[in-house]
Design an enzyme around this catalytic site. Structure first.
Site, PDB file in Angstrom:
ATOM      1  N   HIS A   1     -63.788 -29.955  16.399  1.00  0.00           N
ATOM      2  CA  HIS A   1     -62.655 -30.520  15.893  1.00  0.00           C
ATOM      3  C   HIS A   1     -62.785 -31.406  14.874  1.00  0.00           C
ATOM      4  O   HIS A   1     -63.860 -32.636  14.904  1.00  0.00           O
ATOM      5  CB  HIS A   1     -61.727 -31.057  16.948  1.00  0.00           C
ATOM      6  CG  HIS A   1     -60.252 -31.455  16.528  1.00  0.00           C
ATOM      7  ND1 HIS A   1     -60.210 -32.582  15.754  1.00  0.00           N
ATOM      8  CD2 HIS A   1     -59.164 -30.675  16.592  1.00  0.00           C
ATOM      9  CE1 HIS A   1     -58.674 -32.649  15.310  1.00  0.00           C
ATOM     10  NE2 HIS A   1     -58.038 -31.440  16.085  1.00  0.00           N
TER      11      HIS A   1
ATOM     12  N   GLU B   1     -58.040 -26.263   9.897  1.00  0.00           N
ATOM     13  CA  GLU B   1     -57.344 -27.489  10.065  1.00  0.00           C
ATOM     14  C   GLU B   1     -57.725 -28.630   9.130  1.00  0.00           C
ATOM     15  O   GLU B   1     -58.677 -29.277   9.276  1.00  0.00           O
ATOM     16  CB  GLU B   1     -57.787 -27.904  11.459  1.00  0.00           C
ATOM     17  CG  GLU B   1     -57.191 -27.408  12.884  1.00  0.00           C
ATOM     18  CD  GLU B   1     -56.853 -28.132  13.949  1.00  0.00           C
ATOM     19  OE1 GLU B   1     -55.793 -27.872  14.729  1.00  0.00           O
ATOM     20  OE2 GLU B   1     -57.838 -28.854  14.265  1.00  0.00           O
TER      21      GLU B   1
HETATM   22  P1  PGA Z   1     -51.294 -32.206  14.770  1.00  0.00           P
HETATM   23  O1  PGA Z   1     -52.944 -31.989  15.296  1.00  0.00           O
HETATM   24  O2  PGA Z   1     -50.564 -30.848  15.384  1.00  0.00           O
HETATM   25  O3  PGA Z   1     -50.954 -33.164  15.590  1.00  0.00           O
HETATM   26  O4  PGA Z   1     -51.350 -32.477  13.401  1.00  0.00           O
HETATM   27  C1  PGA Z   1     -53.545 -30.624  15.348  1.00  0.00           C
HETATM   28  C2  PGA Z   1     -54.885 -30.708  15.854  1.00  0.00           C
HETATM   29  O5  PGA Z   1     -55.509 -31.797  15.558  1.00  0.00           O
HETATM   30  O6  PGA Z   1     -55.608 -29.908  16.297  1.00  0.00           O
END
Ligand code: PGA
Length: 215
Positions: free
Chosen positions: A93, A142
């Site tokens: 992440h 992401e």
């Molecule tokens: P968010 O986070 O939905 O709050 O934007 C997603 C993530 O970091 O996996």
């Protein structure tokens, strides 16, 4: 079948986690179209596991694992320890890359260990420059500017990223970054996007369920 993965990050205590799952289990989940993975902080895994033991299609994951297999690594939680407790692990992440300096080599080790112990890695990438280890079957795109900001990435851009990755094996490609009930359908309409990694919105079981219901 779409993935709906809840990333609670460093949120919730025992009471809050139990309240979340008790509420979530009252909601009418259609087990044929959704695969729900809840990723709480480590100490909350076992109480949640007890709660979901008679349910179908709700799985548990963790948000990280140690890059060491086991042994004298104080404070670490290894894949060996997690075996049998969780089915999934989020690896790489962007918050781990940023705050804990995780690099490609570390992420490759974590992926390998997860696989060795039968835990499926969900590999997060920020863009096409982030390497994807062999044997990864779930990739979560992401973009950093979309996480927790309310600025979700457009479906068009998400699909463009998928094209750039050009992965050789069958894999699931999911999106994460400010997903909520108002923007989720556009991604779900695409057969190219296999679900979501949801942060903020997953903290409320009803709001999270509203996304799942769209699938
Ligand atoms: P968010 O986070 O939905 O709050 O934007 C997603 C993530 O970091 O996996």
């Amino acid at each position: 079948m779409k993935y709906f993965i809840a990333n609670w990050k460093a949120n919730k205590n025992l009471n809050e986690a139990v309240q979340w799952i008790d509420k979530f289990l009252t909601l009418p989940l259609r087990s044929d179209s959704a695969k729900v993975v809840v990723c709480p902080p480590y100490p909350l895994i076992f109480p949640l596991k007890e709660k979901i033991k008679n349910t179908k299609n709700i799985y548990l994951g963790v948000q990280d694992i140690s890059s060491f297999e086991f042994g004298s690594y104080t404070g670490e939680v290894s894949a060996k320890t997690l075996q049998g407790l969780v089915e999934y692990v989020i690896i790489g992440h962007s918050e781990r890359r940023k705050y804990f300096n995780e690099n490609t080599q570390t992420l490759f080790k974590k992926t390998q260990l997860a696989k060795t112990y039968g835990i499926e890695p969900i590999l997060c990438i920020r863009d096409e420059k982030d390497a994807i280890p062999d044997r990864v079957q779930i990739v979560a795109y992401e973009p950093v500017y979309a996480i927790g900001t309310g600025n979700n990435e457009s479906v068009k851009k998400v699909l463009e990223m998928k094209q750039k990755l050009n992965l050789p094996i069958p894999y699931s490609f999911i999106y994460g970054g400010s997903v909520n009930k108002d923007n989720a359908s556009s991604y779900l309409d695409s057969s190219e996007i296999d679900g979501f990694l949801v942060g903020g919105t997953s903290l409320d079981p009803t709001e999270f369920f509203k996304i799942i219901k769209l699938g």
